[in-house]
Design an enzyme around this catalytic site. Structure first.
Site, PDB file in Angstrom:
ATOM      1  N   TRP A  93       0.861  -1.193   0.000  1.00 45.61           N
ATOM      2  CA  TRP A  93       0.000   0.000   0.000  1.00 45.61           C
ATOM      3  C   TRP A  93       0.893   1.237   0.000  1.00 45.61           C
ATOM      4  CZ3 TRP A  93      -3.968   1.609   4.380  1.00 45.61           C
ATOM      5  CH2 TRP A  93      -4.835   2.585   3.846  1.00 45.61           C
ATOM      6  N   ASP A 149       1.457  -8.778  -1.026  1.00 45.44           N
ATOM      7  CA  ASP A 149       0.053  -8.383  -0.959  1.00 45.44           C
ATOM      8  C   ASP A 149      -0.157  -7.063  -1.694  1.00 45.44           C
ATOM      9  OD1 ASP A 149      -2.704  -8.555   0.429  1.00 45.44           O
ATOM     10  OD2 ASP A 149      -2.015  -6.523   0.852  1.00 45.44           O
ATOM     11  N   TYR A 177      -4.461   0.081  -4.785  1.00 47.74           N
ATOM     12  CA  TYR A 177      -3.205   0.741  -4.412  1.00 47.74           C
ATOM     13  C   TYR A 177      -2.591   1.445  -5.627  1.00 47.74           C
ATOM     14  CZ  TYR A 177      -3.744  -2.381  -0.358  1.00 47.74           C
ATOM     15  OH  TYR A 177      -4.222  -3.072   0.725  1.00 47.74           O
ATOM     16  N   GLN A 228      -8.175 -11.165   5.555  1.00 50.93           N
ATOM     17  CA  GLN A 228      -7.131 -10.171   5.841  1.00 50.93           C
ATOM     18  C   GLN A 228      -7.742  -9.032   6.648  1.00 50.93           C
ATOM     19  OE1 GLN A 228      -4.668  -6.978   3.254  1.00 50.93           O
ATOM     20  NE2 GLN A 228      -4.271  -9.087   2.675  1.00 50.93           N
ATOM     21  N   TYR A 281      -2.925  -7.091   8.646  1.00 50.98           N
ATOM     22  CA  TYR A 281      -2.435  -5.892   7.938  1.00 50.98           C
ATOM     23  C   TYR A 281      -2.123  -4.771   8.916  1.00 50.98           C
ATOM     24  CZ  TYR A 281      -7.118  -3.460   7.478  1.00 50.98           C
ATOM     25  OH  TYR A 281      -8.308  -2.805   7.665  1.00 50.98           O
TER      26      TYR A 281
HETATM   27  N1  LIG Z   1      -7.019  -5.188   3.326  1.00 51.70           N
HETATM   28  C1  LIG Z   1      -6.948  -3.956   3.749  1.00 51.70           C
HETATM   29  O1  LIG Z   1      -7.960  -3.239   3.886  1.00 51.70           O
HETATM   30  C2  LIG Z   1      -5.595  -3.368   4.056  1.00 51.70           C
HETATM   31  C3  LIG Z   1      -5.498  -2.156   4.768  1.00 51.70           C
HETATM   32  C4  LIG Z   1      -4.214  -1.685   5.067  1.00 51.70           C
HETATM   33  C5  LIG Z   1      -3.100  -2.386   4.649  1.00 51.70           C
HETATM   34  N2  LIG Z   1      -3.214  -3.542   3.922  1.00 51.70           N
HETATM   35  C6  LIG Z   1      -2.035  -4.314   3.443  1.00 51.70           C
HETATM   36  O2  LIG Z   1      -1.156  -4.529   4.538  1.00 51.70           O
HETATM   37  C7  LIG Z   1       0.124  -3.971   4.241  1.00 51.70           C
HETATM   38  C8  LIG Z   1       0.806  -3.470   5.502  1.00 51.70           C
HETATM   39  O3  LIG Z   1       0.029  -2.479   6.154  1.00 51.70           O
HETATM   40  P1  LIG Z   1       0.370  -0.900   6.078  1.00 51.70           P
HETATM   41  O4  LIG Z   1       1.151  -0.587   4.865  1.00 51.70           O
HETATM   42  O5  LIG Z   1      -0.930  -0.210   6.276  1.00 51.70           O
HETATM   43  O6  LIG Z   1       1.193  -0.611   7.396  1.00 51.70           O
HETATM   44  P2  LIG Z   1       2.506  -1.225   8.108  1.00 51.70           P
HETATM   45  O7  LIG Z   1       3.084  -2.334   7.329  1.00 51.70           O
HETATM   46  O8  LIG Z   1       2.113  -1.443   9.519  1.00 51.70           O
HETATM   47  O9  LIG Z   1       3.485   0.035   8.090  1.00 51.70           O
HETATM   48  C9  LIG Z   1       4.040   0.550   6.915  1.00 51.70           C
HETATM   49  C10 LIG Z   1       4.765   1.858   7.246  1.00 51.70           C
HETATM   50  O10 LIG Z   1       5.797   1.609   8.189  1.00 51.70           O
HETATM   51  C11 LIG Z   1       7.083   1.968   7.640  1.00 51.70           C
HETATM   52  N3  LIG Z   1       8.022   0.881   8.041  1.00 51.70           N
HETATM   53  C12 LIG Z   1       8.061  -0.400   7.588  1.00 51.70           C
HETATM   54  N4  LIG Z   1       9.007  -1.104   8.223  1.00 51.70           N
HETATM   55  C13 LIG Z   1       9.580  -0.245   9.111  1.00 51.70           C
HETATM   56  C14 LIG Z   1      10.619  -0.370  10.068  1.00 51.70           C
HETATM   57  N5  LIG Z   1      11.277  -1.511  10.250  1.00 51.70           N
HETATM   58  N6  LIG Z   1      10.940   0.730  10.808  1.00 51.70           N
HETATM   59  C15 LIG Z   1      10.297   1.904  10.652  1.00 51.70           C
HETATM   60  N7  LIG Z   1       9.302   2.082   9.766  1.00 51.70           N
HETATM   61  C16 LIG Z   1       8.954   1.016   9.003  1.00 51.70           C
HETATM   62  C17 LIG Z   1       6.884   2.079   6.147  1.00 51.70           C
HETATM   63  O11 LIG Z   1       7.688   3.099   5.602  1.00 51.70           O
HETATM   64  P3  LIG Z   1       8.822   2.808   4.474  1.00 51.70           P
HETATM   65  O12 LIG Z   1       8.133   2.200   3.299  1.00 51.70           O
HETATM   66  O13 LIG Z   1       9.368   4.170   4.210  1.00 51.70           O
HETATM   67  O14 LIG Z   1       9.807   1.880   5.125  1.00 51.70           O
HETATM   68  C18 LIG Z   1       5.415   2.488   6.046  1.00 51.70           C
HETATM   69  O15 LIG Z   1       5.301   3.878   6.201  1.00 51.70           O
HETATM   70  C19 LIG Z   1      -0.218  -2.857   3.231  1.00 51.70           C
HETATM   71  O16 LIG Z   1       0.915  -2.374   2.564  1.00 51.70           O
HETATM   72  C20 LIG Z   1      -1.227  -3.563   2.381  1.00 51.70           C
HETATM   73  O17 LIG Z   1      -0.585  -4.458   1.483  1.00 51.70           O
HETATM   74  C21 LIG Z   1      -4.466  -4.053   3.659  1.00 51.70           C
END
Ligand SMILES: NC(=O)c1ccc[n+]([C@@H]2O[C@H](COP(=O)([O-])OP(=O)(O)OC[C@H]3O[C@@H](n4cnc5c(N)ncnc54)[C@H](OP(=O)(O)O)[C@@H]3O)[C@@H](O)[C@H]2O)c1
Length: 281
Positions: free
Chosen positions: A24, A52, A57, A167, A195
């Site tokens: 995302w 994913d 996205y 999910q 997620y």
């Molecule tokens: N089904 C749904 O409705 C739904 C909703 C939300 C998300 N999702 C899926 O779940 C995935 C993950 O959730 P998310 O993207 O919402 O949030 P997340 O994975 O909890 O957090 C992502 C954020 O954290 C940063 N990050 C990642 N690893 C890090 C680390 N080790 N230290 C510091 N910062 C870090 C990333 O920045 P950088 O990229 O700059 O590292 C990004 O800004 C999404 O990408 C998507 O594929 C699905």
């Protein structure tokens, strides 16, 4: 050498590493494409095979990034994508899936999810998913953002029990699903995909998470991911566009947290004492 990533077996017997990668926010800015592709490829090098994505996205841009990242490496990957609820009619689901396949540059999606519940009857979407499965365009289908009552309703429609995953929002600061949805899915062998596992970065500043992580020479992100990997049947899909963070996140597998420290974390982030409606981001 990194410890191996534990695996989870889908209802059809497919075994996939429990730590994957989210997308995302990718595919929104052409200037970031190289970094996003490099980060996903680094994740694949580290064994984080599940990627994913969704038609939502970057308006299809994230699927194109994934397509480029997996070029020549399809065999190492497990690709998840999602259909918008307003596309999830009998015909619309097929058209949306074909669009995703084209952007991803593959001929079959491993797991295709309904992104959240919309106005089309579940029976209609399930019929479309089953048709996509029969034609080989998807290997399995599932849902996203479904609470326990949604899952029960899904089980009551023809073919609904073929659901392969749900999910949902799940992380150490949002444990509501532990009350009912998680055990409901675990007892039926339906994997949960957690997620926003690090709450989009917001929990990384929590002093107790930082303090306990430090005792293991780990980072708060690693501890938050390890918390989820401890659970049976839970996939964890952190998103990063940064190779160093992909490596850092992969390192969560090696954390061996004591029972005392898990109990300390339970004090700070208590498990639910009653039903709370499923939250969504
Ligand atoms: N089904 C749904 O409705 C739904 C909703 C939300 C998300 N999702 C899926 O779940 C995935 C993950 O959730 P998310 O993207 O919402 O949030 P997340 O994975 O909890 O957090 C992502 C954020 O954290 C940063 N990050 C990642 N690893 C890090 C680390 N080790 N230290 C510091 N910062 C870090 C990333 O920045 P950088 O990229 O700059 O590292 C990004 O800004 C999404 O990408 C998507 O594929 C699905």
């Amino acid at each position: 050498m990194d410890d191996p990533i534990p695996t989870i077996t889908f209802p059809d017997g497919t075994e996939v590493p429990a730590l994957g990668q989210g997308t995302w926010g990718m595919g929104e800015d052409a200037g970031h494409a190289r970094q996003e592709i490099a980060s996903l490829r680094a994740g694949l090098d580290l064994g984080m095979a599940m990627i994913d994505t969704a038609e939502m996205y970057g308006d299809g841009g994230a699927e194109e990034i994934v397509g480029q990242a997996i070029k020549g490496r399809r065999g190492e990957t497990f690709i998840v994508s999602k259909v918008y609820p307003w596309n999830a009619s009998r015909k619309g689901t097929i058209t949306a899936c074909e669009g995703s396949l084209k952007r991803l540059g593959i001929d079959r999606i491993d797991l295709y999810l309904l992104h959240w519940r919309g106005n089309y009857p579940l029976a209609e979407t399930v019929e479309a998913f089953e048709a996509l499965k029969a034609s080989g365009k998807i290997r399995a289908w599932g849902v996203s953002n479904f609470d326990t009552d949604d899952m029960e309703e899904l089980f009551s429609v023809p073919g609904g029990r073929n659901v392969a995953a749900n999910q949902v929002l799940y992380n150490i600061s949002r444990r509501g699903i532990e009350y009912d949805l998680l055990p409901w899915c675990q007892s039926r062998n339906i994997p949960i995909m957690a997620y926003s596992p690090i709450e989009q970065g917001r929990i990384l500043h929590h002093p107790d998470l930082i303090h306990i992580a430090k005792a293991y020479q780990a980072t708060p992100a690693q501890l938050a991911l390890a918390f989820l990997l401890e659970r049976d049947g839970v996939f964890v899909i952190p998103k990063t566009s940064n190779i160093d963070r992909a490596r850092e996140n992969r390192g969560c597998v090696s954390l061996d947290i004591t029972d005392e420290d898990w109990e300390a974390l339970d004090e700070v982030f208590p498990p639910p004492a009653k039903k709370t409606p499923l939250e969504m981001l």
